[in-house]
Design an enzyme around this catalytic site. Structure first.
Site, short mmCIF file in Angstrom:
data_model
loop_
_atom_site.label_atom_id
_atom_site.label_comp_id
_atom_site.label_asym_id
_atom_site.label_seq_id
_atom_site.Cartn_x
_atom_site.Cartn_y
_atom_site.Cartn_z
N HIS A 16 0.87 -1.18 0.00
CA HIS A 16 0.00 0.00 0.00
C HIS A 16 0.91 1.23 0.00
O HIS A 16 1.27 1.76 1.04
CB HIS A 16 -0.90 -0.03 1.24
CG HIS A 16 -1.94 1.04 1.27
ND1 HIS A 16 -3.12 0.93 1.97
CD2 HIS A 16 -1.99 2.28 0.70
CE1 HIS A 16 -3.83 2.02 1.84
NE2 HIS A 16 -3.16 2.87 1.07
N HIS A 18 1.46 4.77 -2.43
CA HIS A 18 1.14 5.67 -3.54
C HIS A 18 2.42 6.37 -3.97
O HIS A 18 3.00 7.13 -3.18
CB HIS A 18 0.10 6.70 -3.11
CG HIS A 18 -1.19 6.10 -2.63
ND1 HIS A 18 -2.25 5.84 -3.48
CD2 HIS A 18 -1.58 5.69 -1.40
CE1 HIS A 18 -3.24 5.30 -2.79
NE2 HIS A 18 -2.86 5.20 -1.52
N HIS A 196 -9.41 0.75 -1.61
CA HIS A 196 -9.45 1.41 -0.31
C HIS A 196 -10.86 1.31 0.25
O HIS A 196 -11.84 1.63 -0.45
CB HIS A 196 -9.10 2.90 -0.44
CG HIS A 196 -7.64 3.18 -0.66
ND1 HIS A 196 -6.90 2.53 -1.62
CD2 HIS A 196 -6.80 4.05 -0.03
CE1 HIS A 196 -5.65 3.01 -1.58
NE2 HIS A 196 -5.56 3.91 -0.62
N GLU A 199 -11.52 3.08 5.85
CA GLU A 199 -10.57 4.01 6.45
C GLU A 199 -11.38 5.14 7.09
O GLU A 199 -11.56 5.19 8.30
CB GLU A 199 -9.60 4.57 5.41
CG GLU A 199 -8.62 5.59 5.97
CD GLU A 199 -7.86 6.35 4.89
OE1 GLU A 199 -6.86 6.99 5.24
OE2 GLU A 199 -8.27 6.34 3.71
N ASP A 277 1.78 3.93 2.89
CA ASP A 277 0.75 4.76 2.28
C ASP A 277 1.36 5.91 1.48
O ASP A 277 1.64 5.78 0.30
CB ASP A 277 -0.23 5.25 3.35
CG ASP A 277 -1.57 5.70 2.80
OD1 ASP A 277 -1.78 5.62 1.59
OD2 ASP A 277 -2.44 6.13 3.59
N ASP A 278 1.53 7.06 2.12
CA ASP A 278 2.12 8.26 1.50
C ASP A 278 3.23 8.76 2.42
O ASP A 278 3.08 9.75 3.15
CB ASP A 278 1.05 9.34 1.32
CG ASP A 278 -0.08 8.90 0.42
OD1 ASP A 278 0.10 8.96 -0.81
OD2 ASP A 278 -1.12 8.47 0.95
#
Length: 336
Positions: A16, A18, A196, A199, A277-278
């Site tokens: 996961h 990005h 996704h 969340e 994630d980011d």
């Protein structure tokens, strides 16, 4: 990574991630200067100070504002190459990388530019000891028609460069049901499917991602615990959840890391994994997430639990069985 950092050296997969979310402030400013883009930040410190978010939308506003610096193939190659080097240094042996084509197409960057730039970086990954997959994500706040147009344009790369599709961006008000035709076409094309869900949105979104989209893996999924029947299903079917602890903390999904539901998810028998994630925005790459979990006394995660999480990451991947088994053997042989 320090020489004695056994947590960082633990072999792991990242599922996961990005790629646009790996845009570090220094690189963002360098690319802005290279491409003649004006950003409202004097330096990297001022830009980094803007990485304070109240919720998912406040993050997305900055995230998309900074993508304007990505213009050329070389930009995407540099972005992905920087991530791969960091990932390799943090024990990542396999990465399944998300990218958001619509975020670039809508500002005039050709799909070919994005994919070719990323592909050039991924071709260097084996030299770093990292295998890769590329997953094309779609923005759920845009229409399915828009997604389908991009999907069809990307067909020449299916199965060679692009191996799966995903669904991301604003979850509230954009349920999985909105994208059933897109995911049907992906299944027919032989692509893997992730989404996704759970969340900021309810547990019902996870159920719909599984039933309506036939997603093979759920990204985030932390709100599954609100539905005992869903938890039982996830455990019985071993449907993977790609959990992102530092992201959950930064976006106020949890108030403190001590409140994170990951230990309960594992206790329920869920196939949970740890991801970043980011990471440029949320305070750390994947080994940093592992460290943060290990350093939080309230979570009580012992080294063997970290090993379980690393093993889960390979089990949840889209690797072939032989390669997966080789990576799992590396995890089993690792000594803390």
């Amino acid at each position: 990574m320090p020489h004695n950092d056994r947590i960082g050296a633990l072999p792991k997969a990242e599922l996961h991630l990005h790629i646009e979310g790996t845009l570090e402030p220094e690189l963002a400013l360098d690319l802005a200067q290279r491409n003649g883009v004006e950003l409202p930040f004097a330096d990297a410190d001022q830009l980094r100070a803007a990485y304070r978010f109240e919720n998912l939308q406040s993050f997305l506003d900055l995230y998309y504002a900074l993508t304007v610096v990505l213009r050329t193939e070389a930009d995407f190659t540099e972005l992905a190459g920087a991530y791969l080097r960091r990932a390799a240094a943090q024990g990542v042996r396999h990465a399944e990388i998300f990218f958001d084509p619509q975020a670039h197409i809508h500002r005039g960057v050709e799909l070919d530019t994005v994919v070719a730039g990323l592909q050039a970086a991924l071709e260097t990954a084996p030299g770093l000891g990292v295998s890769t997959r590329l997953i094309m994500c779609f923005l759920r706040d845009l229409s399915e028609a828009d997604a389908l147009a991009v999907f069809e344009a990307a067909r020449p790369w299916f199965g060679t460069v692009i191996t799966g599709i995903g669904l991301d961006s604003t979850e509230i008000g954009n349920p999985p049901a909105k994208f059933t035709d897109l995911f049907r076409r992906a299944r027919e094309a032989g692509l893997h499917r992730v989404a996704h869900a759970g969340e900021e949105g309810p547990a019902a979104n996870i159920t719909d991602a599984l039933d309506l989209l036939q997603a093979e893996r759920v990204d985030h999924g932390v709100r599954c615990l609100e539905d005992p029947a869903l938890v039982a299903r996830l455990a019985a079917e071993q449907i993977p959840l790609t959990v992102c602890p530092l992201s959950n903390l930064r976006l106020r999904v949890v108030d403190t890391l001590a409140d994170h539901p990951l230990p309960r998810m594992l206790a329920e028998g869920l196939l949970a994994t740890v991801n970043s994630d980011d990471p440029a925005y949320f305070g750390g790459y994947v080994a940093d997430n592992f460290h943060a979990l290990a350093d939080e006394p309230a979570l009580g995660l012992e080294p063997e639990t970290l090993r379980l999480l690393a093993a889960n990451s390979f089990k949840a991947s889209f690797l072939d069985e032989q390669t997966r088994a080789a990576y799992l053997a590396e995890v089993a042989a690792h000594r803390f």
